[in-house]
Design a protein around this motif. Structure first.
Motif, PDB file in Angstrom:
ATOM      1  N   LYS A 263      18.744  73.916 -84.906  1.00  0.00           N
ATOM      2  CA  LYS A 263      17.889  74.490 -83.862  1.00  0.00           C
ATOM      3  C   LYS A 263      16.603  73.690 -83.668  1.00  0.00           C
ATOM      4  N   ASP A 264      15.972  73.287 -84.756  1.00  0.00           N
ATOM      5  CA  ASP A 264      14.680  72.597 -84.662  1.00  0.00           C
ATOM      6  C   ASP A 264      14.755  71.262 -83.940  1.00  0.00           C
ATOM      7  N   TYR A 265      15.991  70.695 -83.816  1.00  0.00           N
ATOM      8  CA  TYR A 265      16.139  69.374 -83.226  1.00  0.00           C
ATOM      9  C   TYR A 265      16.819  69.408 -81.859  1.00  0.00           C
ATOM     10  N   LEU A 266      17.019  70.604 -81.311  1.00  0.00           N
ATOM     11  CA  LEU A 266      17.563  70.724 -79.962  1.00  0.00           C
ATOM     12  C   LEU A 266      16.528  70.250 -78.946  1.00  0.00           C
ATOM     13  N   PHE A 267      17.013  69.712 -77.829  1.00  0.00           N
ATOM     14  CA  PHE A 267      16.118  69.117 -76.827  1.00  0.00           C
ATOM     15  C   PHE A 267      15.016  70.081 -76.395  1.00  0.00           C
ATOM     16  N   CYS A 268      15.394  71.314 -76.079  1.00  0.00           N
ATOM     17  CA  CYS A 268      14.406  72.270 -75.568  1.00  0.00           C
ATOM     18  C   CYS A 268      13.401  72.701 -76.638  1.00  0.00           C
TER      19      CYS A 268
END
Length: 346
Positions: A191-196
């Motif tokens: 989650k922490d590295y998702l684009f958004c």
């Protein structure tokens, strides 16, 4: 010159991919084996169409070492030290370059406390060499086990080295603030590295403790036992690759002129083909993108305060490029062989 036979264990992560890319242009390397835990049996070219190769990914098994002269290992912490024991049993002469943390420390207790796991082969750890060529080149030449430095330690230690050597007893405090592109977290879904989650945002992480901090402190203490412990804060920044470290050094005594300090950097790194000590510009990640370069500059801000700026590509000088640099040194190839690509300036 005869080609050496090389394998990459963990060939589908960012480090493994970049090692393959770099070695594809190496005139004295014959890539013989690629392994992957999750993609064993699959065509490397099918997974990564930009690579023109017939190699098929195999399992991460030690028996293949019999047919290798050297290998790169890009496995999670704790896995390499298990694997290397049997790897060396299969081929006692194999050169091992580990891109993980298992062979970066001289003291197994520091490693075990840092990663909260037991080291599986402390007797081999004693023989390993910390693979930062600009500091340990002579030791690397005769090493069989290389602990390739972490990305943050590479940027910080190269920036600090001339200062630690020349001002051993007068340093009061060291603070390093580093900003890294998202590829530093590895090729994984989280989650922490998702684009958004990361776009248009910068944030610190591991603020209380980062695993690279003990690695840096151990190396600093090996240069000067009287140096203080470094205070370190990493930040995640919304770009693919690159690290920019700003290092603040506070001294007990007045410093010489900035030009005099700068001369220490020119002198230390005058023969280092991958270090760029800048005359006036401050380092940026764009200056070193996709290259094995480290760009450095300094700024004296008061009589007792110095700022050091250091930029690297975290995937190249901070991982794969430095690993190939170590390979070249061990096998007495030109050190920059296959590493001469210029930065992607735009």
């Amino acid at each position: 010159m005869k080609k050496i036979r090389v394998g990459i264990f963990g060939a589908t992560g960012y480090a493994g991919l970049n090692i393959f890319r770099i070695l594809s242009n190496h005139p004295f390397v014959d890539l013989k084996y690629l392994s992957s835990h999750s993609n064993s049996g699959e065509s490397y070219k099918k997974l990564f169409p930009s690579f023109n190769t017939d190699l098929v990914l195999g399992p991460t098994v030690p028996e293949v070492a019999e047919d290798l002269d050297a290998c790169f290992i890009a496995l999670p912490a704790g896995e390499t030290s298990k694997f290397v024991i049997n790897l060396i049993k299969a081929n006692n002469n194999i050169i091992v370059i580990d891109l993980g943390a298992d062979f970066r420390f001289k003291e197994k207790e520091i490693y075990e406390k840092t990663y909260n796991i037991k080291h599986n082969c402390p007797e081999i750890l004693k023989e390993s060499v910390y693979g930062l060529p600009e500091i340990n080149r002579e030791k690397i030449k005769t090493a069989k086990i290389i602990g390739n430095p972490g990305c943050y330690p590479t940027s910080v230690l190269l920036g600090l080295y001339p200062i630690i050597v020349n001002f051993k007893e007068s340093i009061e405090n060291i603070i390093a603030d580093s900003k890294s592109g998202v590829s530093g977290a590895g090729r994984k879904i989280a989650k922490d590295y998702l684009f958004c989650e990361i776009n248009e945002s910068v944030k610190p992480y591991a603020a209380r403790f980062h695993r690279h901090q003990p690695e840096m402190n151990e190396q600093i203490k090996l240069i000067s036992s009287k140096a203080p412990d470094l205070i370190f804060t990493p930040h995640l920044i919304p770009m693919q690759r690159g690290i920019l470290s700003t290092i603040y050094v506070f001294f007990k005594e007045n410093l010489p002129a900035e030009e005099t300090i700068k001369e220490l950097y020119y002198e230390k790194y005058k023969n280092e083909m991958f270090i760029r000590v800048l005359d006036s510009d401050l380092p940026s990640t764009a200056m070193v993108k996709s290259s094995n370069l480290c760009a450095i500059n300094i700024c004296k801000t008061s009589d007792k305060t110095l700022k050091i700026f250091s930029a690297i590509d975290n995937l190249i000088k901070g991982a794969s490029g430095q690993a190939v640099q170590n390979l070249n040194i061990i096998f007495d190839f030109p050190e920059n062989l296959s590493l001469t690509n210029l930065p992607e300036v735009i």
